[in-house]
Structures are given as structure tokens and as C-alpha cells.
Design a protein around this motif. Sequence first.
Motif, PDB file in Angstrom:
ATOM      1  N   SER A   9       0.558  -0.975   0.344  1.00  0.00           N
ATOM      2  CA  SER A   9       0.387  -0.392   0.491  1.00  0.00           C
ATOM      3  C   SER A   9       0.264   1.436   0.075  1.00  0.00           C
ATOM      4  CB  SER A   9      -0.806  -0.259   0.946  1.00  0.00           C
ATOM      5  OG  SER A   9      -1.915  -1.137   1.171  1.00  0.00           O
ATOM      6  N   SER A  10       2.518   1.133   0.572  1.00  0.00           N
ATOM      7  CA  SER A  10       2.468   2.325   0.881  1.00  0.00           C
ATOM      8  C   SER A  10       4.715   1.466   0.673  1.00  0.00           C
ATOM      9  CB  SER A  10       2.632   3.330   1.820  1.00  0.00           C
ATOM     10  OG  SER A  10       2.851   2.181   2.999  1.00  0.00           O
ATOM     11  N   LEU A  11       5.378   2.270   0.020  1.00  0.00           N
ATOM     12  CA  LEU A  11       6.706   1.990  -0.137  1.00  0.00           C
ATOM     13  C   LEU A  11       7.585   3.733  -0.587  1.00  0.00           C
ATOM     14  CD1 LEU A  11       9.011  -0.176  -1.335  1.00  0.00           C
ATOM     15  CD2 LEU A  11       7.852   0.936  -3.400  1.00  0.00           C
ATOM     16  N   SER A  12       9.029   2.831   0.227  1.00  0.00           N
ATOM     17  CA  SER A  12       9.851   4.197   1.212  1.00  0.00           C
ATOM     18  C   SER A  12      10.824   3.511  -0.241  1.00  0.00           C
ATOM     19  CB  SER A  12      10.067   4.541   2.255  1.00  0.00           C
ATOM     20  OG  SER A  12      11.188   5.495   2.134  1.00  0.00           O
ATOM     21  N   ALA A  13      11.834   4.351  -0.824  1.00  0.00           N
ATOM     22  CA  ALA A  13      12.591   3.984  -1.491  1.00  0.00           C
ATOM     23  C   ALA A  13      13.485   5.422  -1.740  1.00  0.00           C
ATOM     24  CB  ALA A  13      11.825   3.326  -2.821  1.00  0.00           C
ATOM     25  N   SER A  14      15.069   4.474  -2.205  1.00  0.00           N
ATOM     26  CA  SER A  14      15.927   5.640  -2.676  1.00  0.00           C
ATOM     27  C   SER A  14      16.625   6.160  -4.290  1.00  0.00           C
ATOM     28  CB  SER A  14      17.639   5.323  -1.771  1.00  0.00           C
ATOM     29  OG  SER A  14      17.379   4.784  -0.476  1.00  0.00           O
ATOM     30  N   VAL A  15      16.246   7.031  -4.561  1.00  0.00           N
ATOM     31  CA  VAL A  15      16.320   7.164  -5.613  1.00  0.00           C
ATOM     32  C   VAL A  15      18.031   6.809  -6.309  1.00  0.00           C
ATOM     33  CG1 VAL A  15      17.130   9.316  -7.604  1.00  0.00           C
ATOM     34  CG2 VAL A  15      15.713  10.332  -5.732  1.00  0.00           C
ATOM     35  N   GLY A  16      17.651   6.237  -7.384  1.00  0.00           N
ATOM     36  CA  GLY A  16      18.115   4.958  -8.004  1.00  0.00           C
ATOM     37  C   GLY A  16      18.285   3.703  -7.779  1.00  0.00           C
ATOM     38  N   ASP A  17      17.086   3.359  -7.456  1.00  0.00           N
ATOM     39  CA  ASP A  17      16.485   2.003  -6.507  1.00  0.00           C
ATOM     40  C   ASP A  17      15.560   1.403  -7.417  1.00  0.00           C
ATOM     41  OD1 ASP A  17      15.699   2.060  -3.031  1.00  0.00           O
ATOM     42  OD2 ASP A  17      18.056   2.037  -4.069  1.00  0.00           O
ATOM     43  N   ARG A  18      15.371  -0.202  -8.208  1.00  0.00           N
ATOM     44  CA  ARG A  18      14.230  -0.453  -8.529  1.00  0.00           C
ATOM     45  C   ARG A  18      13.111  -0.769  -7.788  1.00  0.00           C
ATOM     46  NH1 ARG A  18      14.345  -3.543 -13.933  1.00  0.00           N
ATOM     47  NH2 ARG A  18      13.411  -5.013 -13.164  1.00  0.00           N
ATOM     48  N   VAL A  19      11.838  -0.122  -8.381  1.00  0.00           N
ATOM     49  CA  VAL A  19      11.182  -0.803  -7.341  1.00  0.00           C
ATOM     50  C   VAL A  19       9.667  -0.902  -8.094  1.00  0.00           C
ATOM     51  CG1 VAL A  19       8.557   0.436  -7.048  1.00  0.00           C
ATOM     52  CG2 VAL A  19      11.067   1.927  -6.373  1.00  0.00           C
ATOM     53  N   THR A  20       8.755  -2.051  -7.180  1.00  0.00           N
ATOM     54  CA  THR A  20       8.328  -3.289  -7.740  1.00  0.00           C
ATOM     55  C   THR A  20       7.132  -2.606  -7.320  1.00  0.00           C
ATOM     56  OG1 THR A  20       9.757  -4.182  -9.089  1.00  0.00           O
ATOM     57  CG2 THR A  20       7.830  -5.384  -8.500  1.00  0.00           C
ATOM     58  N   ILE A  21       5.549  -3.245  -7.780  1.00  0.00           N
ATOM     59  CA  ILE A  21       4.490  -2.989  -7.189  1.00  0.00           C
ATOM     60  C   ILE A  21       4.098  -4.122  -8.123  1.00  0.00           C
ATOM     61  CG2 ILE A  21       2.526  -1.639  -6.991  1.00  0.00           C
ATOM     62  CD1 ILE A  21       3.987   0.715  -7.533  1.00  0.00           C
ATOM     63  N   THR A  22       2.510  -5.101  -6.987  1.00  0.00           N
ATOM     64  CA  THR A  22       2.195  -6.277  -7.501  1.00  0.00           C
ATOM     65  C   THR A  22       0.785  -6.119  -7.541  1.00  0.00           C
ATOM     66  OG1 THR A  22       2.177  -7.320  -5.760  1.00  0.00           O
ATOM     67  CG2 THR A  22       4.129  -7.163  -7.040  1.00  0.00           C
ATOM     68  N   CYS A  23      -0.216  -6.269  -8.463  1.00  0.00           N
ATOM     69  CA  CYS A  23      -1.615  -5.925  -8.564  1.00  0.00           C
ATOM     70  C   CYS A  23      -2.052  -7.639  -8.836  1.00  0.00           C
ATOM     71  CB  CYS A  23      -1.528  -4.956  -9.960  1.00  0.00           C
ATOM     72  SG  CYS A  23      -3.890  -4.859  -9.462  1.00  0.00           S
ATOM     73  N   GLN A  24      -3.030  -7.268  -8.353  1.00  0.00           N
ATOM     74  CA  GLN A  24      -3.042  -9.154  -8.015  1.00  0.00           C
ATOM     75  C   GLN A  24      -5.250  -9.182  -8.179  1.00  0.00           C
ATOM     76  OE1 GLN A  24      -3.561 -12.310  -5.093  1.00  0.00           O
ATOM     77  NE2 GLN A  24      -2.464 -14.011  -6.273  1.00  0.00           N
ATOM     78  N   ALA A  25      -4.986  -9.829  -9.703  1.00  0.00           N
ATOM     79  CA  ALA A  25      -7.173  -9.461  -9.825  1.00  0.00           C
ATOM     80  C   ALA A  25      -8.008 -11.057  -9.598  1.00  0.00           C
ATOM     81  CB  ALA A  25      -7.446  -9.814 -11.644  1.00  0.00           C
ATOM     82  N   SER A  26      -8.811 -11.082  -8.871  1.00  0.00           N
ATOM     83  CA  SER A  26      -9.465 -11.205  -8.245  1.00  0.00           C
ATOM     84  C   SER A  26      -9.788 -12.804  -9.654  1.00  0.00           C
ATOM     85  CB  SER A  26     -10.809 -11.010  -7.006  1.00  0.00           C
ATOM     86  OG  SER A  26     -11.450 -10.340  -8.463  1.00  0.00           O
ATOM     87  N   GLN A  27      -9.850 -12.605 -10.392  1.00  0.00           N
ATOM     88  CA  GLN A  27      -9.995 -13.673 -11.571  1.00  0.00           C
ATOM     89  C   GLN A  27      -9.510 -13.063 -12.574  1.00  0.00           C
ATOM     90  OE1 GLN A  27     -14.671 -12.877 -11.222  1.00  0.00           O
ATOM     91  NE2 GLN A  27     -14.285 -12.390 -14.051  1.00  0.00           N
ATOM     92  N   ASP A  28      -9.053 -14.185 -13.410  1.00  0.00           N
ATOM     93  CA  ASP A  28      -8.484 -14.425 -14.894  1.00  0.00           C
ATOM     94  C   ASP A  28      -8.930 -12.623 -15.765  1.00  0.00           C
ATOM     95  OD1 ASP A  28      -7.401 -16.064 -17.257  1.00  0.00           O
ATOM     96  OD2 ASP A  28      -7.489 -14.635 -17.132  1.00  0.00           O
TER      97      ASP A  28
END
Lengths: 107, 123
Positions: A9-28
Motif C-alpha cells: 500500500s505504501s513504499l519508501s525507496a531511494s533515488v536510483g532504486d528499482r521499485v516493484t508494485i504488484t497487482c492481483q486480480a480476483s479472476q483471470d
Amino acid sequence: DIQMTQSPSSLSASVGDRVTITCQASQDISNYLNWYQQKPGKAPKLLIYDASNLETGVPSRFSGSGSGTDFTFTISSLQPEDIATYYCQQYDNLPHTFGQGTKLEIK
Amino acid sequence: QVQLQESGPGLVKPSQTLSLTCTVSGGSISSGSYYWSWIRQPAGKGLEWIGRIYTSGSTNYNPSLKSRVTISVDTSKNQFSLKLSSVTAADTAVYYCARDEITPPRRDAFDIWGQGTMVTVSS
């Protein structure tokens, strides 16, 4: 309705970092997924459509992948201007539904 | 460059009807290639799709709001409108109008948005 669950829901990262967010659906939902960036006080901006296609004019450090129920949004090298909230949105079925958002902050 | 602009009252009394208009400039609402949607966002919360209209007047609504929502189009003015009846404090939000494409690529991606307009429901 198709439920979209983002993490984190929230994410703290540094400049230059690789950031990944995931999203999951309740069905295909195949690849029927878009990603948006919303900065404070502004309307959302389309970044990625059809799960992995970069919208015109969007920097190449942004990317998306996935299909079915699991999707990933990545910023390869975080920049200060990327501070925003990011939303996924499915369009496989009506009503269109959005994830709850991931707020990205600079560490 | 297509632009969207919302307009309407910023304050609505409980039980009354919220009415907003979205004016499309830089392009025709009758182009046939797009749906025209309303989306809202309560303060500090996520996005909720309200519904959409096609230039023909065909509509789709979110079932959670369907009994209270009417979206209409006025092609002569290049505008589309939202009416939400029997409002309560839960309807307080920023309301956006947005464009989404009918066909691939970018089918059902909201590629152009208005700046949003804040509507408060309060007596």
C-alpha cells in the motif's frame, strides 16, 4: 465485480532504486490491465496499457508485465519526480475497477 | 490536443441531486472512437468508476451506483453530463471526467482526464 489488490500500500525507496508494485486480480483478466500515476492534487496519468505497453511520452524506466491474475509494475531507477500514488485498473469486465493504490515515497 | 474540463456546483445538500458537466475541447465528442466516463475519488482514497456514455447515448453504469446515476451527452455542445441523485456525505469526492478508447490499442484505458472538481455534500 473484479477485485484488484495492490501491494504494498505504501513504499519508501531511494533515488536510483528499482521499485516493484504488484497487482492481483480476483479472476483471470488476461492482459486487460492498465497502470496510472497520480501526483497530489492532479488527475491520474496513463503510464502502461494492456499490461505491458508504454504510453507515448512515458519514460522507459517504467514497465509492466503479467497476465491472468498477477501483474507487476516496475520503475527501473527511481527518480524524484516519480513520487506519486500508482493504481492498476482492470477492463476485462464492467464495472472497471481500480486497485487501492500504492503510495511511493522517497527514503 | 483534446482537453476535458469539469464544471458544476462545489456544494450539494444531502438528498439533492449532484449535477456536473464535462466540456470536451480540441476534438469532437461525436468522433465515435471513444467512450466518455465519470470517475470519482473521495479524499485520501482510491478511484471509483461511475459510468460511461457513447456518442449515440448508450450508457454503462457501475451497479453500485446505477439506481442513482444518469449520464447524458449533448453533441451540439460537445459536452457530457453526470447526475447523481439522493446524495449523502459518502458522495463527497473529487469527480473526474475521462476519455477511454473503444478499440485496441488502449481499449478502455483512460488516456485523457479532466483536472477534477471537488464536490462536497453538506447542509
